[in-house]
Scaffold this motif. Structure first.
Motif, PDB file in Angstrom:
ATOM      1  N   VAL A   1      18.097  49.612  46.129  1.00 53.22           N
ATOM      2  CA  VAL A   1      17.908  50.999  45.741  1.00 53.22           C
ATOM      3  C   VAL A   1      18.163  51.851  46.978  1.00 53.22           C
ATOM      4  O   VAL A   1      17.521  51.668  48.001  1.00 53.22           O
TER       5      VAL A   1
ATOM      6  N   TYR B   1      18.306  36.658  42.816  1.00 54.05           N
ATOM      7  CA  TYR B   1      18.442  37.963  42.175  1.00 54.05           C
ATOM      8  C   TYR B   1      17.871  39.008  43.124  1.00 54.05           C
ATOM      9  O   TYR B   1      16.778  38.848  43.652  1.00 54.05           O
ATOM     10  N   ARG B   2      18.646  40.074  43.356  1.00 53.51           N
ATOM     11  CA  ARG B   2      18.217  41.127  44.270  1.00 53.51           C
ATOM     12  C   ARG B   2      18.450  42.492  43.645  1.00 53.51           C
ATOM     13  O   ARG B   2      19.380  42.666  42.861  1.00 53.51           O
ATOM     14  N   ILE B   3      17.616  43.415  44.017  1.00 52.61           N
ATOM     15  CA  ILE B   3      17.777  44.800  43.596  1.00 52.61           C
ATOM     16  C   ILE B   3      17.850  45.653  44.852  1.00 52.61           C
ATOM     17  O   ILE B   3      16.995  45.542  45.737  1.00 52.61           O
TER      18      ILE B   3
ATOM     19  N   LYS C   1      15.252  41.648  35.793  1.00 51.64           N
ATOM     20  CA  LYS C   1      16.163  42.556  35.088  1.00 51.64           C
ATOM     21  C   LYS C   1      15.364  43.634  34.353  1.00 51.64           C
ATOM     22  O   LYS C   1      15.777  44.791  34.285  1.00 51.64           O
TER      23      LYS C   1
ATOM     24  N   LEU D   1      21.702  52.478  42.428  1.00 52.05           N
ATOM     25  CA  LEU D   1      20.972  51.273  42.045  1.00 52.05           C
ATOM     26  C   LEU D   1      21.963  50.133  41.887  1.00 52.05           C
ATOM     27  O   LEU D   1      23.007  50.309  41.264  1.00 52.05           O
TER      28      LEU D   1
ATOM     29  N   LYS E   1      13.908  41.118  46.426  1.00 50.13           N
ATOM     30  CA  LYS E   1      14.608  39.899  46.031  1.00 50.13           C
ATOM     31  C   LYS E   1      13.628  38.839  45.585  1.00 50.13           C
ATOM     32  O   LYS E   1      12.469  38.824  45.994  1.00 50.13           O
TER      33      LYS E   1
ATOM     34  N   ASP F   1      22.008  45.777  41.117  1.00 51.71           N
ATOM     35  CA  ASP F   1      21.346  44.461  40.998  1.00 51.71           C
ATOM     36  C   ASP F   1      22.393  43.403  41.241  1.00 51.71           C
ATOM     37  O   ASP F   1      23.528  43.520  40.805  1.00 51.71           O
TER      38      ASP F   1
ATOM     39  N   VAL G   1      10.996  40.537  41.240  1.00 50.86           N
ATOM     40  CA  VAL G   1      12.284  41.105  40.881  1.00 50.86           C
ATOM     41  C   VAL G   1      12.708  40.552  39.525  1.00 50.86           C
ATOM     42  O   VAL G   1      12.697  39.351  39.313  1.00 50.86           O
TER      43      VAL G   1
ATOM     44  N   TYR H   1      14.486  46.252  36.844  1.00 51.41           N
ATOM     45  CA  TYR H   1      15.702  46.992  37.205  1.00 51.41           C
ATOM     46  C   TYR H   1      16.047  48.010  36.119  1.00 51.41           C
ATOM     47  O   TYR H   1      16.410  49.156  36.424  1.00 51.41           O
TER      48      TYR H   1
ATOM     49  N   MET I   1       8.350  48.439  40.894  1.00 53.03           N
ATOM     50  CA  MET I   1       8.626  47.160  41.548  1.00 53.03           C
ATOM     51  C   MET I   1       7.360  46.434  41.992  1.00 53.03           C
ATOM     52  O   MET I   1       7.364  45.226  42.157  1.00 53.03           O
TER      53      MET I   1
END
Length: 96
Positions: free
Chosen positions: A82, A78-80, A31, A92, A72, A94, A29, A34, A50
């Motif tokens: 979707v 940090y997690r995304i 930025k 979306l 994650k 983050d 994961v 993302y 991903m």
């Protein structure tokens, strides 16, 4: 001759070190990943960016036509998220 063997051994160690560094797994994961995600992408496109399928997360009251996937970092810093609606990215998020 001993010097030559030592240099060859040292060169091999340096090569192995750089090979290990270059083969390290990229962060699952980030930025950067993302920022590549876009609305209306398919789940297959998201997985491609991903690098893994993500984990399904169901939220209370979430319609059955929506599925949320979470990626994650190992330490959860940090997690995304979707959310797909009818097979396409509808939102979306983050989270840091």
């Amino acid at each position: 001759m001993t010097n030559h063997k030592s240099l060859t051994y040292l060169g091999s160690l340096i090569f192995a070190f750089f090979l290990l560094i270059s083969c390290q797994k990229q962060a699952l994961v980030s930025k950067e990943k993302y920022d590549q995600l876009k609305l209306d992408m398919s789940y297959e496109e998201v997985k491609g960016i991903m690098g893994s399928p993500g984990k399904v997360k169901k939220f209370p009251g979430q319609p059955s036509t929506e599925t949320t996937y979470v990626w994650k970092q190992d330490d959860s810093s940090y997690r995304i998220l979707v959310t797909l609606k009818d097979g396409k990215v509808g939102s979306l998020v983050d989270i840091k």
